[in-house]
Design an enzyme around this catalytic site. Structure first.
Site, PDB file in Angstrom:
ATOM      1  N   CYS A  82       0.817  -1.227   0.000  1.00  7.63           N
ATOM      2  CA  CYS A  82       0.000   0.000   0.000  1.00  7.63           C
ATOM      3  C   CYS A  82       0.857   1.288   0.000  1.00  7.63           C
ATOM      4  O   CYS A  82       1.627   1.544   0.926  1.00  7.63           O
ATOM      5  CB  CYS A  82      -0.925  -0.013   1.215  1.00  7.63           C
ATOM      6  SG  CYS A  82      -1.943   1.467   1.307  1.00  7.63           S
ATOM      7  N   SER A  93      -4.578   8.332   5.380  1.00 12.41           N
ATOM      8  CA  SER A  93      -3.144   8.669   5.435  1.00 12.41           C
ATOM      9  C   SER A  93      -2.895  10.166   5.621  1.00 12.41           C
ATOM     10  O   SER A  93      -1.967  10.555   6.341  1.00 12.41           O
ATOM     11  CB  SER A  93      -2.431   8.169   4.180  1.00 12.41           C
ATOM     12  OG  SER A  93      -2.939   8.809   3.033  1.00 12.41           O
TER      13      SER A  93
HETATM   14  N1  LIG Z   1      -7.669   7.618   1.071  1.00 10.44           N
HETATM   15  C1  LIG Z   1      -7.040   6.501   1.736  1.00 10.44           C
HETATM   16  C2  LIG Z   1      -6.709   5.455   0.698  1.00 10.44           C
HETATM   17  C3  LIG Z   1      -6.192   4.174   1.361  1.00 10.44           C
HETATM   18  C4  LIG Z   1      -6.358   2.976   0.439  1.00 10.44           C
HETATM   19  O1  LIG Z   1      -6.898   3.083  -0.668  1.00 10.44           O
HETATM   20  N2  LIG Z   1      -5.895   1.828   0.916  1.00 10.44           N
HETATM   21  C5  LIG Z   1      -6.043   0.605   0.138  1.00 10.44           C
HETATM   22  C6  LIG Z   1      -4.734  -0.161   0.063  1.00 10.44           C
HETATM   23  S1  LIG Z   1      -3.470   0.781  -0.721  1.00 10.44           S
HETATM   24  C7  LIG Z   1      -7.012  -0.315   0.835  1.00 10.44           C
HETATM   25  O2  LIG Z   1      -6.983  -0.458   2.028  1.00 10.44           O
HETATM   26  N3  LIG Z   1      -7.873  -0.975   0.060  1.00 10.44           N
HETATM   27  C8  LIG Z   1      -8.758  -1.981   0.571  1.00 10.44           C
HETATM   28  C9  LIG Z   1     -10.171  -1.742   0.218  1.00 10.44           C
HETATM   29  O3  LIG Z   1     -10.494  -0.664  -0.328  1.00 10.44           O
HETATM   30  O4  LIG Z   1     -10.974  -2.635   0.479  1.00 10.44           O
HETATM   31  C10 LIG Z   1      -5.811   6.976   2.485  1.00 10.44           C
HETATM   32  O5  LIG Z   1      -5.217   7.977   2.050  1.00 10.44           O
HETATM   33  O6  LIG Z   1      -5.460   6.380   3.521  1.00 10.44           O
END
Ligand SMILES: N[C@@H](CCC(=O)N[C@@H](CS)C(=O)NCC(=O)O)C(=O)O
Length: 229
Positions: A13, A66
């Site tokens: 990630c 994040s």
């Molecule tokens: N806007 C979020 C995006 C985080 C994100 O997209 N994480 C992904 C992995 S890189 C995730 O957990 N995806 C799992 C899902 O959506 O089920 C941030 O900035 O923390």
């Protein structure tokens, strides 16, 4: 008393990497716990309202998203990685948002169903790097000081180390300053250490599983290599 910090993570990630980079830049001791996002544990869903990584556990308080995690670390721990001036800080936050939009473009690149869509997405990314070329100062985003913007683009550029082994997509054509910025970021210990050593193999495996135009290119080049071996 210092808080106990735990970063709930996923191996690949890029948003997790932002937090890991900040934690190292600020010398904050922490524990990293990687989870399987295709099989989310109940304890994770209980602390991650959106079901996404990263989550930062500060003692027992979960912080998610994040950008919020990075702003929290920035507020509480030195050295400061944002500029002091409110206007300059806002400008940096704007380019952080731009970095997130490139991550979305990267996902649509590696998920593109056919060659035309793949080329179209690579051109979108190339256009964004040309925009960045107008604002990057070098060696880092805004000169000699490593900032939060740099923590966001280190994980962005890391994808291209793998994409470059698949083909020459010309992502950085005409973006010399961005290319040099990428090199400086790739040598920064906090950026190197934000992923495990087997990251390239894990990313390759992930890309192959997309069943996309890019997956097809990877399997073709693996077939050619095995014929040549
Ligand atoms: N806007 C979020 C995006 C985080 C994100 O997209 N994480 C992904 C992995 S890189 C995730 O957990 N995806 C799992 C899902 O959506 O089920 C941030 O900035 O923390």
């Amino acid at each position: 008393m210092n808080s106990k910090i735990t970063l709930i993570s996923h191996h690949l990630c890029p948003y997790v990497q932002r937090a890991a980079i900040l934690l190292e830049e600020k010398g904050i001791p922490y524990e990293r716990v990687n989870i399987d996002l295709s099989n989310k544990p109940d304890w994770f869903l209980a602390i991650s309202p959106l079901g996404k990584t990263p989550v930062l556990l500060v003692d027992s308080t979960p912080i998610f998203e994040s950008a919020v995690i990075c702003e929290y670390l920035e507020e509480v721990y030195t050295p400061r990685l944002h500029p002091d001036s409110p206007l300059e800080k806002a400008r940096h936050r704007s380019w952080i948002e731009f970095g997130s939009s490139i991550l979305n473009d990267i996902a649509s690149f590696y998920n593109a169903a056919d060659k035309n869509a793949l080329i179209n997405r690579s051109e979108m990314i190339q256009a964004k790097f040309r925009q960045l070329e107008q604002v990057v100062e070098g060696p880092f985003f805004s000169g000699r000081q490593f900032t939060l913007v740099d923590a966001v683009y280190g994980p962005v550029f890391r994808y291209f180390d793998t994409f470059d082994t698949i083909d020459n997509f010309g992502f950085l054509t005409g973006a010399f300053k961005v290319d040099s910025w990428r090199l400086h970021l790739s040598a920064r210990p906090s950026i190197i250490n934000a992923v495990s050593e087997d990251y390239p193999e894990r990313l390759q495996h992930f890309l192959l599983q997309r069943k996309s135009a890019l997956s097809e290119m990877i399997s073709k080049s693996a077939r050619v290599e095995s014929c040549l071996a």
